[in-house]
Design an enzyme around this catalytic site. Structure first.
Site, mmCIF file in Angstrom:
data_model
loop_
_atom_site.group_PDB
_atom_site.id
_atom_site.type_symbol
_atom_site.label_atom_id
_atom_site.label_comp_id
_atom_site.label_asym_id
_atom_site.label_seq_id
_atom_site.Cartn_x
_atom_site.Cartn_y
_atom_site.Cartn_z
ATOM 1 N N HIS A 121 26.264 41.455 35.987
ATOM 2 C CA HIS A 121 25.086 40.612 35.716
ATOM 3 C C HIS A 121 24.945 39.464 36.716
ATOM 4 O O HIS A 121 24.230 38.498 36.442
ATOM 5 C CB HIS A 121 25.134 40.082 34.275
ATOM 6 N N GLY A 190 35.947 40.630 24.330
ATOM 7 C CA GLY A 190 34.982 39.543 24.137
ATOM 8 C C GLY A 190 33.548 39.906 24.436
ATOM 9 O O GLY A 190 32.804 39.101 24.980
ATOM 10 N N SER A 192 29.915 41.808 22.682
ATOM 11 C CA SER A 192 29.299 42.428 21.513
ATOM 12 C C SER A 192 28.926 43.879 21.819
ATOM 13 O O SER A 192 28.649 44.647 20.905
ATOM 14 C CB SER A 192 28.057 41.631 21.088
ATOM 15 N N ASN A 216 38.638 41.678 20.111
ATOM 16 C CA ASN A 216 37.542 40.806 19.671
ATOM 17 C C ASN A 216 37.954 40.202 18.322
ATOM 18 O O ASN A 216 38.599 40.883 17.520
ATOM 19 C CB ASN A 216 36.250 41.651 19.501
HETATM 20 P P1 OAD Z 1 27.789 38.088 23.207
HETATM 21 O O1 OAD Z 1 27.498 36.648 22.948
HETATM 22 O O2 OAD Z 1 26.765 39.085 22.817
HETATM 23 O O3 OAD Z 1 29.155 38.507 22.502
HETATM 24 C C1 OAD Z 1 30.301 37.725 22.619
HETATM 25 C C2 OAD Z 1 31.427 38.437 21.888
HETATM 26 O O4 OAD Z 1 32.619 37.702 22.098
HETATM 27 C C3 OAD Z 1 31.237 38.570 20.390
HETATM 28 O O5 OAD Z 1 31.499 39.909 20.018
HETATM 29 C C4 OAD Z 1 32.285 37.609 19.809
HETATM 30 O O6 OAD Z 1 32.808 38.081 18.548
HETATM 31 C C5 OAD Z 1 33.343 37.656 20.883
HETATM 32 N N1 OAD Z 1 34.222 36.470 20.983
HETATM 33 C C6 OAD Z 1 33.939 35.189 20.681
HETATM 34 N N2 OAD Z 1 35.005 34.405 20.975
HETATM 35 C C7 OAD Z 1 35.968 35.204 21.488
HETATM 36 C C8 OAD Z 1 37.290 34.986 21.987
HETATM 37 N N3 OAD Z 1 37.842 33.780 22.053
HETATM 38 N N4 OAD Z 1 37.980 36.071 22.421
HETATM 39 C C9 OAD Z 1 37.441 37.310 22.362
HETATM 40 N N5 OAD Z 1 36.213 37.563 21.913
HETATM 41 C C10 OAD Z 1 35.471 36.531 21.489
HETATM 42 O O7 OAD Z 1 28.134 38.187 24.763
HETATM 43 P P2 OAD Z 1 28.148 39.488 25.708
HETATM 44 O O8 OAD Z 1 28.594 40.691 24.989
HETATM 45 O O9 OAD Z 1 28.840 39.095 26.965
HETATM 46 O O10 OAD Z 1 23.238 39.247 29.684
HETATM 47 O O11 OAD Z 1 26.595 39.627 26.017
HETATM 48 C C11 OAD Z 1 26.182 40.612 26.901
HETATM 49 C C12 OAD Z 1 25.030 40.123 27.729
HETATM 50 O O12 OAD Z 1 24.008 39.592 26.858
HETATM 51 C C13 OAD Z 1 25.353 38.940 28.622
HETATM 52 O O13 OAD Z 1 25.941 39.332 29.856
HETATM 53 C C14 OAD Z 1 24.004 38.333 28.858
HETATM 54 C C15 OAD Z 1 23.506 38.353 27.412
HETATM 55 O O14 OAD Z 1 22.143 38.305 27.245
HETATM 56 C C16 OAD Z 1 22.398 38.777 30.598
HETATM 57 O O15 OAD Z 1 22.217 37.581 30.768
HETATM 58 C C17 OAD Z 1 21.708 39.847 31.374
#
Ligand code: OAD
Length: 261
Positions: A121, A190, A192, A216
């Site tokens: 990204h 980490g 979703s 996660n």
């Molecule tokens: P999300 O905010 O969708 O998900 C974050 C995940 O991290 C969740 O499943 C939480 O349960 C988990 N989490 C929180 N704290 C944690 C920790 N300390 N250790 C492990 N896990 C933890 O973020 P992404 O999956 O990265 O895209 O989102 C994907 C994309 O959506 C991003 O790259 C961005 C966003 O819109 C763009 O900007 C194109």
């Protein structure tokens, strides 16, 4: 001391793995102080993605979008990689190939010292001109107030991050798919796992024969699809995994019963 119960087949596979792919999302950086996107305190619970993370939003109000990214850049510049980032760097001493495929734009994997990082990204530290595509590095000292303009063509400068509706950078995506096809183990950490095509990396790895383990604090679509789910924080689980791997890799491989007893 490692007290966490880790899945046996993860340890078995890691003990002989040639290639490990670590697929990361915003939760990887949460313990460094970078907010995640989803969930009650996530960025998208306060801001609408279509107002900040699309090309239309930028063209409609470049100042707002530029300032939002400038604000995030300032936060990211003040924080540090966490124990999870450092653990995957340490893994490089234990496994011949460790590849990071990240959805994060915060550059923390590289700052921690990971050697091979594919950023699906983009990277908030880079910018480019929307008109001619030239890269642009704003100078914090002399930057004019407002959205910078390209020195060669006068076009607006935007952050080099992937916005909704945009294609992923082709080279990074192809390299990530190659790494997924060659991985013995895929750790998703980490994320979703709801933003595609990035979220398909673990399933590509799994179809090609990798063991997929999701890390996660909360279960989600990736943990349901994975071979194993480890519930916990990146900054705790990854150091545990690497600690166990160190023990396993330092243990002599006894293949036949000891003689002379
Ligand atoms: P999300 O905010 O969708 O998900 C974050 C995940 O991290 C969740 O499943 C939480 O349960 C988990 N989490 C929180 N704290 C944690 C920790 N300390 N250790 C492990 N896990 C933890 O973020 P992404 O999956 O990265 O895209 O989102 C994907 C994309 O959506 C991003 O790259 C961005 C966003 O819109 C763009 O900007 C194109």
């Amino acid at each position: 001391m490692n007290s966490r119960e880790l899945p046996r087949r993860l340890l078995d596979r890691l003990a002989t793995a040639h290639s490990v792919l670590v697929f990361t999302g915003a939760g990887m950086s949460a313990e460094s102080g970078v907010p995640t996107f989803r969930g009650a305190e996530g960025i998208w619970s306060t801001f609408k993605p279509e107002e900040l993370a699309t090309m239309n939003a930028f063209l409609r109000n470049p100042q707002l979008v530029w300032e939002w990214y400038a604000h995030r850049r300032t936060i990211i510049a003040t924080i540090q990689p966490n124990a999870g980032h450092r653990a995957v760097v340490a893994m490089e001493k234990l496994v011949p190939h460790v590849v990071i495929v990240t959805q994060n734009i915060d550059n923390l994997h590289r700052r921690a010292g990971s050697t091979t990082v594919y950023e699906l990204h983009g990277n908030i530290e880079r910018n480019y001109c929307v008109k001619c595509g030239s890269p642009h590095q704003p100078d914090a000292e002399t930057a004019p107030v407002g959205v910078p303009r390209c020195a060669s063509c006068g076009g607006l400068i935007r952050p080099d991050v992937v916005w909704f509706g945009e294609m992923l950078p082709e080279d990074e995506w192809n390299a990530a798919v190659r790494a997924a096809n060659g991985a013995d183990v895929c750790l998703s950490v980490g994320t979703s796992g709801v933003v595609y095509p990035a979220a398909s990396i673990p399933s590509i790895a799994r179809r090609a024969g990798a063991l997929h383990v999701d890390v996660n604090p909360e279960p989600g679509p990736l943990s349901e699809a994975a071979d194993e789910f480890i519930r916990g924080l990146a900054g705790e689980v990854l150091p545990d995994i690497v600690g166990r791997l160190e023990e396993l890799r330092s243990r002599p491989n006894i293949t036949e019963p000891e003689k002379g007893l």
